[in-house]
Design a protein around this motif. Structure first.
Motif, short mmCIF file in Angstrom:
data_model
loop_
_atom_site.label_atom_id
_atom_site.label_comp_id
_atom_site.label_asym_id
_atom_site.label_seq_id
_atom_site.Cartn_x
_atom_site.Cartn_y
_atom_site.Cartn_z
N GLU A 147 53.42 40.16 42.84
CA GLU A 147 52.94 39.90 44.20
C GLU A 147 51.81 38.88 44.16
O GLU A 147 51.50 38.25 45.16
N ILE A 148 51.20 38.75 42.99
CA ILE A 148 50.05 37.86 42.81
C ILE A 148 50.06 37.38 41.37
O ILE A 148 50.61 38.05 40.48
N ASP A 149 49.48 36.22 41.11
CA ASP A 149 49.43 35.68 39.74
C ASP A 149 48.11 35.98 39.05
O ASP A 149 48.07 36.29 37.85
N VAL A 150 47.02 35.85 39.79
CA VAL A 150 45.67 36.03 39.23
C VAL A 150 44.87 36.89 40.20
O VAL A 150 44.93 36.68 41.41
N ALA A 151 44.15 37.87 39.67
CA ALA A 151 43.38 38.76 40.54
C ALA A 151 41.95 38.88 40.03
O ALA A 151 41.70 38.93 38.82
N ARG A 153 38.69 41.41 40.51
CA ARG A 153 38.37 42.75 40.98
C ARG A 153 37.02 43.19 40.41
O ARG A 153 36.64 42.79 39.32
N PHE A 154 36.33 44.04 41.16
CA PHE A 154 35.11 44.66 40.65
C PHE A 154 35.51 45.93 39.91
O PHE A 154 35.73 46.98 40.50
N GLY A 155 35.67 45.81 38.62
CA GLY A 155 36.13 46.93 37.79
C GLY A 155 37.37 46.56 37.01
O GLY A 155 38.11 45.64 37.37
N ARG A 156 37.61 47.28 35.94
CA ARG A 156 38.75 47.02 35.07
C ARG A 156 40.07 47.28 35.77
O ARG A 156 40.16 48.11 36.68
N PHE A 157 41.11 46.59 35.32
CA PHE A 157 42.47 46.81 35.80
C PHE A 157 43.09 47.95 34.99
O PHE A 157 42.83 48.08 33.79
N GLN A 158 43.93 48.75 35.65
CA GLN A 158 44.52 49.92 35.00
C GLN A 158 45.99 49.76 34.65
O GLN A 158 46.54 50.56 33.90
N GLN A 159 46.67 48.72 35.18
CA GLN A 159 48.11 48.58 34.95
C GLN A 159 48.40 48.15 33.52
O GLN A 159 47.57 47.51 32.86
N ASP A 160 49.58 48.51 33.05
CA ASP A 160 50.03 48.10 31.73
C ASP A 160 50.47 46.64 31.75
O ASP A 160 50.87 46.10 32.78
N GLY A 161 50.43 45.99 30.60
CA GLY A 161 50.96 44.64 30.45
C GLY A 161 50.05 43.55 30.96
O GLY A 161 50.49 42.40 31.08
N LEU A 162 48.79 43.87 31.27
CA LEU A 162 47.89 42.87 31.83
C LEU A 162 46.89 42.38 30.79
O LEU A 162 46.49 43.10 29.88
N MET A 163 46.49 41.14 30.95
CA MET A 163 45.37 40.58 30.21
C MET A 163 44.19 40.54 31.16
O MET A 163 44.35 40.22 32.35
N GLN A 164 43.01 40.88 30.68
CA GLN A 164 41.86 40.89 31.56
C GLN A 164 40.61 40.55 30.79
O GLN A 164 40.53 40.71 29.57
N ARG A 165 39.64 40.03 31.53
CA ARG A 165 38.36 39.70 30.92
C ARG A 165 37.26 39.85 31.95
O ARG A 165 37.46 39.58 33.14
N LYS A 166 36.09 40.28 31.51
CA LYS A 166 34.92 40.31 32.38
C LYS A 166 34.39 38.88 32.47
O LYS A 166 34.12 38.24 31.44
N PRO A 266 15.96 48.34 39.92
CA PRO A 266 16.93 47.33 40.35
C PRO A 266 18.18 47.96 40.98
O PRO A 266 18.64 49.03 40.55
N VAL A 267 18.70 47.30 42.00
CA VAL A 267 20.00 47.70 42.55
C VAL A 267 21.06 47.35 41.50
O VAL A 267 21.01 46.26 40.91
N PRO A 268 22.01 48.24 41.22
CA PRO A 268 23.00 47.95 40.17
C PRO A 268 23.81 46.69 40.47
O PRO A 268 24.21 46.44 41.61
N SER A 269 24.04 45.91 39.44
CA SER A 269 24.93 44.76 39.57
C SER A 269 26.37 45.25 39.44
O SER A 269 26.62 46.40 39.07
N ARG A 270 27.33 44.39 39.76
CA ARG A 270 28.75 44.76 39.68
C ARG A 270 29.46 43.83 38.70
O ARG A 270 29.28 42.61 38.73
N GLU A 271 30.29 44.41 37.83
CA GLU A 271 31.06 43.62 36.88
C GLU A 271 32.31 43.06 37.55
O GLU A 271 33.07 43.79 38.18
N LEU A 272 32.51 41.77 37.43
CA LEU A 272 33.67 41.10 38.00
C LEU A 272 34.67 40.82 36.89
O LEU A 272 34.34 40.18 35.89
N TRP A 273 35.91 41.30 37.10
CA TRP A 273 36.97 41.16 36.10
C TRP A 273 38.08 40.28 36.65
O TRP A 273 38.43 40.35 37.82
N LEU A 274 38.63 39.46 35.77
CA LEU A 274 39.77 38.60 36.09
C LEU A 274 40.98 39.13 35.33
O LEU A 274 40.89 39.39 34.12
N GLY A 275 42.09 39.30 36.03
CA GLY A 275 43.30 39.84 35.40
C GLY A 275 44.53 39.01 35.73
O GLY A 275 44.62 38.38 36.79
N PHE A 276 45.48 39.02 34.80
CA PHE A 276 46.77 38.36 35.00
C PHE A 276 47.77 38.99 34.04
O PHE A 276 47.38 39.60 33.04
#
Length: 301
Positions: A147-151, A153-166, A266-276
């Motif tokens: 449905e999408i090529d690149v996503a 998200r704030f937080g890790r991806f949970q689906q199988d078969g994905l590559m991801q990086r913070k 400090p207010v907590p920062s949010r980790e941004l993750w890129l997945g494909f």
């Protein structure tokens, strides 16, 4: 009552595709929106498929559809067939060597509008044969179902078969409008902010965001005056004087009326993750977009 099946060979992938959308959306109207068709068409397709199989696949209720026992069994096989079909499609797409075509990217709304769009404009200028389609939607689109090529998200991806990086750590701070601070003053953290008004995420999302927990810890006596699932909506409400809000610093900078507030922690920062998906990541145009976004976001690391 469905008829006795007469020709199982007549069952096509389209039958299963419609069935899968009905199972996921749990309503004729929801599945119709996903497929770009009408509710009567979905109803006819379902009745035809049940007739072919000679079985009831969904129990009908005023609130929507629920899989029958037979439907649940078929769902498992249909999802396996979908996985196989999508894998074949990804392999075929991945064989394309040219830096041309469309790349679909999704991100949270404020991030897409305030940060990602200007960055992707630079990519489009450098690669005029690639079309970038940005979808900013609260609903998580599926990388595995293409449905999408690149996503992003704030937080890790949970689906199988994905590559991801913070790719970034997005800083947040506590803000309020100058007019609000003039009228009420900064929050008194020593008494839990008893007189303070807060702006937060909707209740459905509040438990999943770190800044809500932070607010409850340091301003437990404050009342929630406004909530929204839109970060821009929160920022606009805060700028109009509705209360205190935790916002990404890059978003808050777009609202001149807002002022940063000194906090005891400090207010907590949010980790941004890129997945494909690992298969679509082999496509040159997708990989080019992935590498470009990751490189541009290094400034946030």
């Amino acid at each position: 009552m469905p008829q006795k099946p007469t020709d199982l060979a007549a069952i096509e992938w389209e039958d299963l595709r419609y069935f899968l959308h009905l199972a996921r959306e749990k309503s004729l109207s929801g599945a119709a929106r996903k497929l770009g068709t009408t509710q009567p068409t979905m109803s006819r397709r379902l009745e035809l498929f049940e007739s072919k199989l000679g079985a009831i696949l969904f129990d009908r209720f005023p609130s929507g559809l629920r899989l029958s026992d037979t439907g649940r069994q078929i769902l498992d096989y249909a999802e396996r067939m979908e996985d196989a079909a999508l894998a074949a499609q990804r392999i075929a797409v991945g064989s394309s060597a040219g830096l041309t075509g469309t790349v679909r990217v999704t991100s949270p709304e404020w991030l897409g509008a305030r940060i990602l769009s200007p960055l992707l404009a630079k990519f489009c200028a450098a690669h005029p044969t690639v079309t970038v389609e940005l979808v900013t939607d609260a609903e998580a689109l599926s990388l595995t179902r293409r449905e999408i090529d690149v996503a992003l998200r704030f937080g890790r991806f949970q689906q199988d078969g994905l590559m991801q990086r913070k790719i970034a750590s997005i800083p947040f701070e506590l803000y309020a409008a100058a007019a609000y601070l003039k009228a009420k003053g900064p929050p008194d953290f020593s008494d839990g902010g008893a007189d303070a008004a807060l702006i937060t995420m909707n209740a459905a999302l509040a438990e999943s965001v770190a800044e809500t927990k932070w607010l409850r810890r340091y301003l437990p006596q404050a009342h929630v005056g406004f909530c929204s699932n839109s970060r821009d909506g929160q920022a606009a409400a805060a700028a109009a004087g509705a209360g205190l809000v935790c916002l990404p610093t890059r978003l808050a900078s777009a609202y001149p009326a807002l002022r940063s507030i000194k906090t005891p922690a400090p207010v907590p920062s949010r980790e941004l993750w890129l997945g494909f998906h690992r298969d679509t990541g082999k496509v040159r145009r997708v990989r080019a977009v992935v590498d470009f976004i990751a490189g541009e976001f290094r400034q946030f690391a």
